[in-house]
Write a protein that holds these residues in place. Structure first.
Motif, PDB file in Angstrom:
ATOM      1  N   PRO A  15       0.834  -1.211   0.000  1.00  0.00           N
ATOM      2  CA  PRO A  15       0.000   0.000   0.000  1.00  0.00           C
ATOM      3  C   PRO A  15       0.866   1.258   0.000  1.00  0.00           C
ATOM      4  CG  PRO A  15      -0.152  -1.139   2.100  1.00  0.00           C
ATOM      5  CD  PRO A  15       0.664  -1.998   1.194  1.00  0.00           C
ATOM      6  N   TYR A  16       0.338   2.295  -0.598  1.00  0.00           N
ATOM      7  CA  TYR A  16       1.047   3.568  -0.690  1.00  0.00           C
ATOM      8  C   TYR A  16       1.127   4.225   0.675  1.00  0.00           C
ATOM      9  CZ  TYR A  16       2.053   8.407  -1.830  1.00  0.00           C
ATOM     10  OH  TYR A  16       2.610   9.649  -1.872  1.00  0.00           O
ATOM     11  N   ASP A  17       2.321   4.612   1.062  1.00  0.00           N
ATOM     12  CA  ASP A  17       2.544   5.303   2.331  1.00  0.00           C
ATOM     13  C   ASP A  17       3.123   6.677   2.024  1.00  0.00           C
ATOM     14  OD1 ASP A  17       2.997   6.074   4.911  1.00  0.00           O
ATOM     15  OD2 ASP A  17       4.648   4.678   5.267  1.00  0.00           O
ATOM     16  N   PRO A  18       2.366   7.753   2.227  1.00  0.00           N
ATOM     17  CA  PRO A  18       2.870   9.088   1.884  1.00  0.00           C
ATOM     18  C   PRO A  18       4.025   9.547   2.765  1.00  0.00           C
ATOM     19  CG  PRO A  18       0.765   9.262   2.998  1.00  0.00           C
ATOM     20  CD  PRO A  18       1.011   7.799   2.759  1.00  0.00           C
ATOM     21  N   ASN A  19       4.237   8.899   3.893  1.00  0.00           N
ATOM     22  CA  ASN A  19       5.313   9.297   4.797  1.00  0.00           C
ATOM     23  C   ASN A  19       6.606   8.534   4.557  1.00  0.00           C
ATOM     24  OD1 ASN A  19       3.639  11.127   6.136  1.00  0.00           O
ATOM     25  ND2 ASN A  19       2.818   9.487   7.412  1.00  0.00           N
ATOM     26  N   ARG A  20       6.601   7.654   3.584  1.00  0.00           N
ATOM     27  CA  ARG A  20       7.770   6.808   3.357  1.00  0.00           C
ATOM     28  C   ARG A  20       8.984   7.605   2.886  1.00  0.00           C
ATOM     29  NH1 ARG A  20       8.017   1.783  -0.766  1.00  0.00           N
ATOM     30  NH2 ARG A  20      10.020   0.987  -0.077  1.00  0.00           N
ATOM     31  N   LEU A  21       8.823   8.477   1.904  1.00  0.00           N
ATOM     32  CA  LEU A  21       9.938   9.267   1.384  1.00  0.00           C
ATOM     33  C   LEU A  21      10.472  10.250   2.420  1.00  0.00           C
ATOM     34  CD1 LEU A  21      11.809   9.969  -0.952  1.00  0.00           C
ATOM     35  CD2 LEU A  21      10.071  11.593  -1.728  1.00  0.00           C
ATOM     36  N   PRO A  22       9.615  11.021   3.103  1.00  0.00           N
ATOM     37  CA  PRO A  22      10.168  11.922   4.126  1.00  0.00           C
ATOM     38  C   PRO A  22      10.911  11.190   5.241  1.00  0.00           C
ATOM     39  CG  PRO A  22       7.935  12.571   3.605  1.00  0.00           C
ATOM     40  CD  PRO A  22       8.182  11.267   2.907  1.00  0.00           C
ATOM     41  N   ARG A  23      10.408  10.028   5.652  1.00  0.00           N
ATOM     42  CA  ARG A  23      11.103   9.241   6.680  1.00  0.00           C
ATOM     43  C   ARG A  23      12.465   8.778   6.181  1.00  0.00           C
ATOM     44  NH1 ARG A  23       6.303   5.940   7.826  1.00  0.00           N
ATOM     45  NH2 ARG A  23       7.437   4.411   6.602  1.00  0.00           N
ATOM     46  N   PHE A  24      12.514   8.321   4.928  1.00  0.00           N
ATOM     47  CA  PHE A  24      13.771   7.864   4.326  1.00  0.00           C
ATOM     48  C   PHE A  24      14.783   9.005   4.277  1.00  0.00           C
ATOM     49  CE2 PHE A  24      16.490   7.267   0.617  1.00  0.00           C
ATOM     50  CZ  PHE A  24      16.965   5.996   0.823  1.00  0.00           C
ATOM     51  N   ALA A  45      19.596  11.662   6.303  1.00  0.00           N
ATOM     52  CA  ALA A  45      20.199  12.976   6.545  1.00  0.00           C
ATOM     53  C   ALA A  45      20.606  13.110   8.013  1.00  0.00           C
ATOM     54  CB  ALA A  45      19.232  14.086   6.150  1.00  0.00           C
ATOM     55  N   PHE A  46      19.773  12.642   8.926  1.00  0.00           N
ATOM     56  CA  PHE A  46      20.092  12.702  10.355  1.00  0.00           C
ATOM     57  C   PHE A  46      21.339  11.889  10.668  1.00  0.00           C
ATOM     58  CE2 PHE A  46      19.619  11.025  14.695  1.00  0.00           C
ATOM     59  CZ  PHE A  46      19.611  12.206  15.405  1.00  0.00           C
ATOM     60  N   ALA A  54      22.810  11.099   0.069  1.00  0.00           N
ATOM     61  CA  ALA A  54      23.292  10.512  -1.189  1.00  0.00           C
ATOM     62  C   ALA A  54      23.631   9.040  -1.004  1.00  0.00           C
ATOM     63  CB  ALA A  54      24.513  11.278  -1.689  1.00  0.00           C
ATOM     64  N   TRP A  55      24.222   8.702   0.133  1.00  0.00           N
ATOM     65  CA  TRP A  55      24.533   7.304   0.430  1.00  0.00           C
ATOM     66  C   TRP A  55      23.240   6.471   0.463  1.00  0.00           C
ATOM     67  CZ3 TRP A  55      28.719   4.247   0.947  1.00  0.00           C
ATOM     68  CH2 TRP A  55      28.549   3.019   1.555  1.00  0.00           C
ATOM     69  N   GLY A  56      22.221   7.005   1.099  1.00  0.00           N
ATOM     70  CA  GLY A  56      20.955   6.283   1.165  1.00  0.00           C
ATOM     71  C   GLY A  56      20.333   6.080  -0.198  1.00  0.00           C
ATOM     72  N   VAL A  57      20.400   7.076  -1.052  1.00  0.00           N
ATOM     73  CA  VAL A  57      19.793   6.968  -2.380  1.00  0.00           C
ATOM     74  C   VAL A  57      20.600   6.053  -3.289  1.00  0.00           C
ATOM     75  CG1 VAL A  57      19.259   8.281  -4.461  1.00  0.00           C
ATOM     76  CG2 VAL A  57      18.608   9.178  -2.240  1.00  0.00           C
ATOM     77  N   LEU A  58      21.919   6.183  -3.258  1.00  0.00           N
ATOM     78  CA  LEU A  58      22.758   5.456  -4.206  1.00  0.00           C
ATOM     79  C   LEU A  58      23.127   4.050  -3.763  1.00  0.00           C
ATOM     80  CD1 LEU A  58      25.162   8.351  -5.243  1.00  0.00           C
ATOM     81  CD2 LEU A  58      23.204   7.459  -6.500  1.00  0.00           C
ATOM     82  N   VAL A  59      23.152   3.790  -2.464  1.00  0.00           N
ATOM     83  CA  VAL A  59      23.593   2.481  -1.989  1.00  0.00           C
ATOM     84  C   VAL A  59      22.472   1.705  -1.313  1.00  0.00           C
ATOM     85  CG1 VAL A  59      25.193   1.293  -0.452  1.00  0.00           C
ATOM     86  CG2 VAL A  59      25.971   3.277  -1.742  1.00  0.00           C
ATOM     87  N   VAL A  60      21.788   2.318  -0.376  1.00  0.00           N
ATOM     88  CA  VAL A  60      20.792   1.600   0.409  1.00  0.00           C
ATOM     89  C   VAL A  60      19.522   1.343  -0.385  1.00  0.00           C
ATOM     90  CG1 VAL A  60      19.387   1.691   2.496  1.00  0.00           C
ATOM     91  CG2 VAL A  60      21.735   2.509   2.538  1.00  0.00           C
ATOM     92  N   LEU A  61      19.048   2.331  -1.120  1.00  0.00           N
ATOM     93  CA  LEU A  61      17.793   2.190  -1.852  1.00  0.00           C
ATOM     94  C   LEU A  61      17.827   1.061  -2.887  1.00  0.00           C
ATOM     95  CD1 LEU A  61      14.972   3.395  -1.989  1.00  0.00           C
ATOM     96  CD2 LEU A  61      15.802   4.962  -3.719  1.00  0.00           C
ATOM     97  N   PRO A  62      18.892   0.925  -3.713  1.00  0.00           N
ATOM     98  CA  PRO A  62      18.892  -0.185  -4.660  1.00  0.00           C
ATOM     99  C   PRO A  62      18.930  -1.553  -3.976  1.00  0.00           C
ATOM    100  CG  PRO A  62      20.447   1.485  -5.362  1.00  0.00           C
ATOM    101  CD  PRO A  62      19.955   1.871  -3.995  1.00  0.00           C
ATOM    102  N   GLU A  63      19.524  -1.651  -2.785  1.00  0.00           N
ATOM    103  CA  GLU A  63      19.591  -2.933  -2.092  1.00  0.00           C
ATOM    104  C   GLU A  63      18.280  -3.308  -1.416  1.00  0.00           C
ATOM    105  OE1 GLU A  63      22.791  -2.738   0.660  1.00  0.00           O
ATOM    106  OE2 GLU A  63      24.328  -2.750  -0.899  1.00  0.00           O
ATOM    107  N   SER A  64      17.388  -2.356  -1.237  1.00  0.00           N
ATOM    108  CA  SER A  64      16.156  -2.647  -0.529  1.00  0.00           C
ATOM    109  C   SER A  64      15.153  -3.440  -1.357  1.00  0.00           C
ATOM    110  CB  SER A  64      15.505  -1.342  -0.041  1.00  0.00           C
ATOM    111  OG  SER A  64      15.084  -0.573  -1.137  1.00  0.00           O
TER     112      SER A  64
END
Length: 87
Positions: A5-14, A19-20, A72-82
C-alpha cells in the motif's frame, strides 16, 4: 502480483533518517578533528576570541555537508539494495 500500500510518509522518513545519520557522523568527525587537534584546528579554535561562534559555524557546515552525503549514500547504496525497484 501484490503491491504494498502507498505510504505518503515513506519518502520523508527515508530522507530524514539518512540525513540525520549524516549530520551525526559529521558532528562526530568535527569533534574528533577538534579533540585530536588534526592540522592544529583545535588549537586555532581554542585560541580564538569567539570560539563558540566558530564551533557553531563548523557544526553547521559539517552537519549540512555530511547530511547531504548521508542522503546521497541512502539513495545510491541503500535504496537499490532494498529491493523496491521495478524488477
Amino acid at each position: 502480483m501484490s503491491r504494498t500500500p502507498y505510504d505518503p510518509n515513506r519518502l520523508p522518513r527515508f530522507v530524514l533518517r539518512h540525513a540525520f545519520n549524516g549530520v551525526i557522523a559529521g558532528w562526530v568527525f568535527m569533534l574528533l578533528l577538534l579533540w585530536l587537534d588534526i592540522g592544529q584546528v583545535g588549537t586555532l579554535v581554542r585560541g580564538a576570541e569567539q570560539r563558540e561562534l566558530i564551533t557553531a559555524m563548523m557544526a553547521g557546515a559539517f552537519g549540512v555537508t555530511f547530511g547531504l552525503v548521508g542522503l546521497a549514500w541512502g539513495v545510491l547504496v541503500v535504496l537499490p539494495e532494498s529491493g523496491d525497484g521495478n524488477d
